[in-house]
Design a protein around this motif. Structure first.
Motif, short mmCIF file in Angstrom:
data_model
loop_
_atom_site.label_atom_id
_atom_site.label_comp_id
_atom_site.label_asym_id
_atom_site.label_seq_id
_atom_site.Cartn_x
_atom_site.Cartn_y
_atom_site.Cartn_z
N PHE A 14 0.83 -1.20 0.00
CA PHE A 14 0.00 0.00 0.00
C PHE A 14 0.87 1.25 0.00
CE2 PHE A 14 -1.66 3.36 2.75
CZ PHE A 14 -2.72 3.81 1.98
N TRP A 15 1.85 1.31 0.92
CA TRP A 15 2.72 2.50 1.00
C TRP A 15 3.57 2.64 -0.25
CZ3 TRP A 15 1.41 6.24 3.78
CH2 TRP A 15 0.81 6.06 5.00
N LYS A 16 3.96 1.54 -0.84
CA LYS A 16 4.75 1.59 -2.07
C LYS A 16 3.93 2.20 -3.20
CE LYS A 16 7.56 -1.71 -4.65
NZ LYS A 16 7.78 -3.16 -4.81
N GLU A 17 2.69 1.74 -3.35
CA GLU A 17 1.80 2.29 -4.38
C GLU A 17 1.50 3.77 -4.12
OE1 GLU A 17 -1.79 0.11 -4.90
OE2 GLU A 17 -0.71 -1.80 -5.09
N GLU A 18 1.27 4.11 -2.85
CA GLU A 18 0.97 5.50 -2.49
C GLU A 18 2.15 6.42 -2.85
OE1 GLU A 18 -1.74 8.23 -1.27
OE2 GLU A 18 -2.05 6.09 -1.44
N TYR A 19 3.35 5.97 -2.57
CA TYR A 19 4.55 6.75 -2.88
C TYR A 19 4.69 6.92 -4.39
CZ TYR A 19 9.46 7.90 -3.40
OH TYR A 19 10.63 8.50 -3.75
N LEU A 20 4.49 5.86 -5.14
CA LEU A 20 4.60 5.95 -6.61
C LEU A 20 3.51 6.84 -7.20
CD1 LEU A 20 5.53 2.27 -7.51
CD2 LEU A 20 7.00 4.28 -7.61
N LYS A 23 4.46 10.43 -6.59
CA LYS A 23 5.57 10.76 -7.49
C LYS A 23 5.06 11.04 -8.90
CE LYS A 23 10.08 8.84 -8.64
NZ LYS A 23 10.94 7.67 -8.49
N MET A 24 4.14 10.22 -9.37
CA MET A 24 3.57 10.42 -10.71
C MET A 24 2.74 11.71 -10.76
SD MET A 24 4.72 8.13 -12.63
CE MET A 24 3.70 8.38 -14.05
N LEU A 25 1.99 12.00 -9.70
CA LEU A 25 1.21 13.24 -9.66
C LEU A 25 2.13 14.46 -9.74
CD1 LEU A 25 -1.58 12.58 -7.04
CD2 LEU A 25 -1.87 13.24 -9.42
N ARG A 26 3.24 14.43 -9.03
CA ARG A 26 4.19 15.54 -9.06
C ARG A 26 4.79 15.71 -10.45
NH1 ARG A 26 7.13 14.28 -3.38
NH2 ARG A 26 5.52 15.18 -2.06
N CYS A 27 5.12 14.60 -11.08
CA CYS A 27 5.68 14.69 -12.44
C CYS A 27 4.66 15.27 -13.41
CB CYS A 27 6.14 13.31 -12.90
SG CYS A 27 7.62 12.72 -12.08
N GLU A 28 3.40 14.85 -13.31
CA GLU A 28 2.35 15.37 -14.18
C GLU A 28 2.15 16.87 -13.96
OE1 GLU A 28 0.45 14.08 -16.65
OE2 GLU A 28 1.79 12.35 -16.52
N TRP A 29 2.11 17.26 -12.68
CA TRP A 29 1.93 18.68 -12.37
C TRP A 29 3.08 19.49 -12.93
CZ3 TRP A 29 4.40 22.70 -10.13
CH2 TRP A 29 3.63 23.81 -9.79
N HIS A 30 4.30 19.00 -12.76
CA HIS A 30 5.47 19.71 -13.26
C HIS A 30 5.44 19.83 -14.78
CE1 HIS A 30 9.44 21.39 -13.05
NE2 HIS A 30 9.86 20.53 -13.96
#
Length: 176
Positions: A14-20, A23-30
């Motif tokens: 769960f924590w692994k998926e949440e972290y990924l 990370k993907m949301l930040r990349c998309e926003w950037h």
């Protein structure tokens, strides 16, 4: 006290998926908004640059314009540049020598030089008032020390208002 670690493989995944996902949301926003943010940062940085003010020189008396010559010259002469004029009077050699004696850490050198320059009146250091704040104290002369002669009643009478507000003093307001 021991920490309770209830981490089984399910919670770890769960924590692994949440972290990924974060990370993907930040990349998309950037990717979407990064160029706009950089443009705003550049605009703010350009606005923060210090304003370059022109240097003011003392007003020199204007001389009358030269009379026109009868014979015009063939080649125009270059315009002579005005010599650079400092806004301060030159430092006395004895005061300047303080700069080269010792180091500031030992209260000598630059420290001593600046403290001795600070003791001079502004009129003896500057040719003219540089800022508008200089005009308030310009040519006041040495400070005059006044003797404080007062009694308790003089202080009380001069402290309170004369316009009628609180005209009658309450005895509880007086410090004895």
């Amino acid at each position: 006290m021991l920490r309770q670690l209830n981490m089984d493989t399910l919670r770890q995944n769960f924590w692994k998926e949440e972290y990924l996902r974060e990370k993907m949301l930040r990349c998309e926003w950037h990717r979407k908004y990064g160029s706009m943010v950089k443009a705003k940062q550049k605009a703010k940085a350009a606005a923060r640059l210090p304003l370059q003010l022109p240097t003011l020189y003392p007003k020199a008396p204007r001389s009358p314009p030269p009379a026109p010559q009868a014979v015009p010259s063939k080649a125009p002469s270059p315009v002579p540049e005005a010599p650079f004029q400092s806004e301060m009077y030159p430092v006395l050699p004895t005061t300047r020598a303080l700069l080269y004696e010792g180091i500031s850490h030992d209260l000598q050198g630059r420290y001593r030089y600046l403290n001795t320059r600070k003791l001079d009146m502004p009129e003896t250091r500057y040719l003219f008032p540089i800022t508008t704040n200089f005009t308030y104290g310009w040519q006041l002369g040495p400070p005059v020390k006044q003797e404080l002669v007062s009694c308790k009643m003089c202080r009380i009478d001069s402290f309170f208002r004369k316009n009628g507000a609180f005209a009658l003093l309450d005895p509880r307001d007086l410090a004895l």
